[in-house]
Design an enzyme around this catalytic site. Structure first.
Site, mmCIF file in Angstrom:
data_model
loop_
_atom_site.group_PDB
_atom_site.id
_atom_site.type_symbol
_atom_site.label_atom_id
_atom_site.label_comp_id
_atom_site.label_asym_id
_atom_site.label_seq_id
_atom_site.Cartn_x
_atom_site.Cartn_y
_atom_site.Cartn_z
ATOM 1 N N CYS A 1 0.830 -1.211 0.000
ATOM 2 C CA CYS A 1 0.000 0.000 0.000
ATOM 3 C C CYS A 1 0.859 1.253 0.000
ATOM 4 C CB CYS A 1 -0.936 -0.028 1.193
ATOM 5 S SG CYS A 1 -1.619 1.546 1.677
ATOM 6 N N CYS B 1 0.478 23.010 5.614
ATOM 7 C CA CYS B 1 0.554 21.546 5.483
ATOM 8 C C CYS B 1 1.800 21.183 4.695
ATOM 9 C CB CYS B 1 -0.702 21.008 4.821
ATOM 10 S SG CYS B 1 -1.063 21.758 3.242
#
Ligand code: SAH
Length: 408
Positions: free
Chosen positions: A14, A362
């Site tokens: 993943c 961010c």
């Protein structure tokens, strides 16, 4: 005594939690050191304080938003027996569009993955075809599910390439399996793009929006609006931003890149709780988010002090610095996307000369770049506080508080 680590059966394929094998305290230390390096010169020159990264106590189950792509599965001949789906669901393997199946995800709120996998099962049973990216054919592209952190509401958004056949049956079967779903929305995306969401939404069940709470304020979340995925840590991020803004009675605050107005509204509410009244103007480029912000102000009884405009932040800044522009803010809070702000916006801030600038980011790299523009304009970094919103990844959010050089 060793550190506790977390394991996931699909971690390697993943790639979403690239640091999962690293014990959490060491992840935090790495992030801390990265910030020390990136901001070393600024911290030194400005005499600013870097606080320790604000981490989570137990970094599992923190994501309240989960998504899955859907794609054609093995052909009938390749499938043995029953029960195998006609379509794949899960995560894209790192750097590819190959889908890795996932039965449960460590970092997601419990149950969200099940909803996404059941979308595949239910669609399969109804003959709804998955979207084949290479040919641009088929129906079901993605699904996104979001659960409230402080509420029991759960919103499912299914992204389709055009019409959703048998949508009523789809809705009733999903609700049967997942009574926790409070709304189901169809989003149409017919473009050949990697972007998940299209522009058009159709509510299939329920109100078409959901709500969550942050710092005591209620927020409406639409199917396409931005809302942080880790609400627990978002509260800590916003608390730092609000503390950095020093909300004195009567001040004017600009909340730039405001999304659905969360920071500005939390700030106005926090001030009001202490008997102070501040005026907030939020600016955001997505009109749907602005409409949502306006409803959020009303829902929290703050519409008399929180207003929102749909505009590009830089364009709005230009209108403020223009001769006879609207009143200059006393405090500017900005929370731009990963690309950061623009030199023109930042120069506008310098021209308006607010007492304090609170820069929530961010992406510390672009923030570091943008700080220079403000520092050249006479601002000084006062403090820098990193917050871990994305455990097990290299990402970190930061709150930088700047004051005008003369310290007033
Ligand atoms: N402060 C909000 C949103 C932060 S995400 C929160 O904490 O939830 C950044 C936001 O900036 C997004 O809502 C995005 O739509 C908006 N945005 C991106 N580019 C913009 C621009 N040029 N002008 C105004 N808003 C912009």
């Amino acid at each position: 005594m060793g550190y506790k680590t977390y394991t996931c059966p699909i971690a390697r394929q993943c790639g979403g939690c690239e640091w999962l094998a690293v014990p959490y305290p060491i992840q935090l230390r790495r992030k801390q050191e990265a910030m020390e390096r990136l901001f070393a010169d600024v911290l030194g020159e400005d005499g600013a304080e870097l606080s320790p990264v604000c981490g989570m106590e137990e970094p599992v189950g923190f994501r309240h938003k989960a998504a899955s792509p859907y794609a054609p599965g093995p052909s009938r001949a390749q499938r043995h027996g029953h029960g195998r789906a006609h379509m794949r669901a899960g995560f894209y393997a790192a750097g590819t569009h190959r889908i890795v199946r996932c039965d449960g995800c460590l970092v997601e709120d419990a149950g969200l993955r099940q909803v996404l996998n059941d979308v595949a099962r239910v669609a399969d049973g109804l003959g709804i075809r998955p979207y084949a990216e290479d040919r641009g054919q088929g129906t079901l592209r993605h699904a996104v599910v979001r659960s409230g952190w402080a509420t029991d509401e759960t919103m499912l958004v299914v992204v389709t390439n055009g019409e959703l056949p048998r949508s009523r049956e789809f809705v009733s079967l999903m609700r049967e399996r997942h009574p926790e779903l409070t709304t189901i929305v169809q989003n149409v995306n017919t473009r050949r793009t990697n972007a998940i969401l299209g522009r058009q939404c159709r509510t299939l069940f329920g109100p078409g929006v959901m709500h969550d709470k942050l710092l005591g304020c209620t927020f409406e979340i639409g199917p396409t609006s931005f809302y942080q995925t880790n609400p627990a840590q978002t509260e800590r991020l916003y608390s730092l931003a609000i503390a950095g803004a020093r909300l004195e009675d009567g001040i004017r605050v600009l909340d730039a890149y405001c999304g659905t107005g969360t920071i500005g509204i939390c700030a106005a509410a926090a001030a009001a709780r202490e008997g102070r009244r501040i005026e907030v103007t939020g600016v955001e480029s997505v009109p749907g988010a602005v409409a949502c912000a306006q409803r959020n102000a009303r829902a929290n009884g703050l519409e008399d002090r929180c207003g929102f405009v749909a505009d590009d932040a830089t364009h709005h800044m230009r209108s403020l610095v223009a001769p006879n522009g609207a009143g200059a803010p006393d405090v500017v809070i900005l929370d731009p996307p990963r690309a950061g702000s623009t030199p023109e916006f930042l120069r506008g801030v310098v021209d308006l000369a607010p007492r304090r600038v609170v820069y929530v980011s961010c992406n510390p790299e672009t923030q570091r770049r943008d700080l220079d523009e403000l520092r050249q304009g006479g601002y000084r970094l006062e403090s820098l506080a990193p917050v871990d919103l994305f455990p097990h990844t290299k990402h970190v959010e930061t709150v930088a508080t700047l004051v005008r050089g003369d310290g007033r």
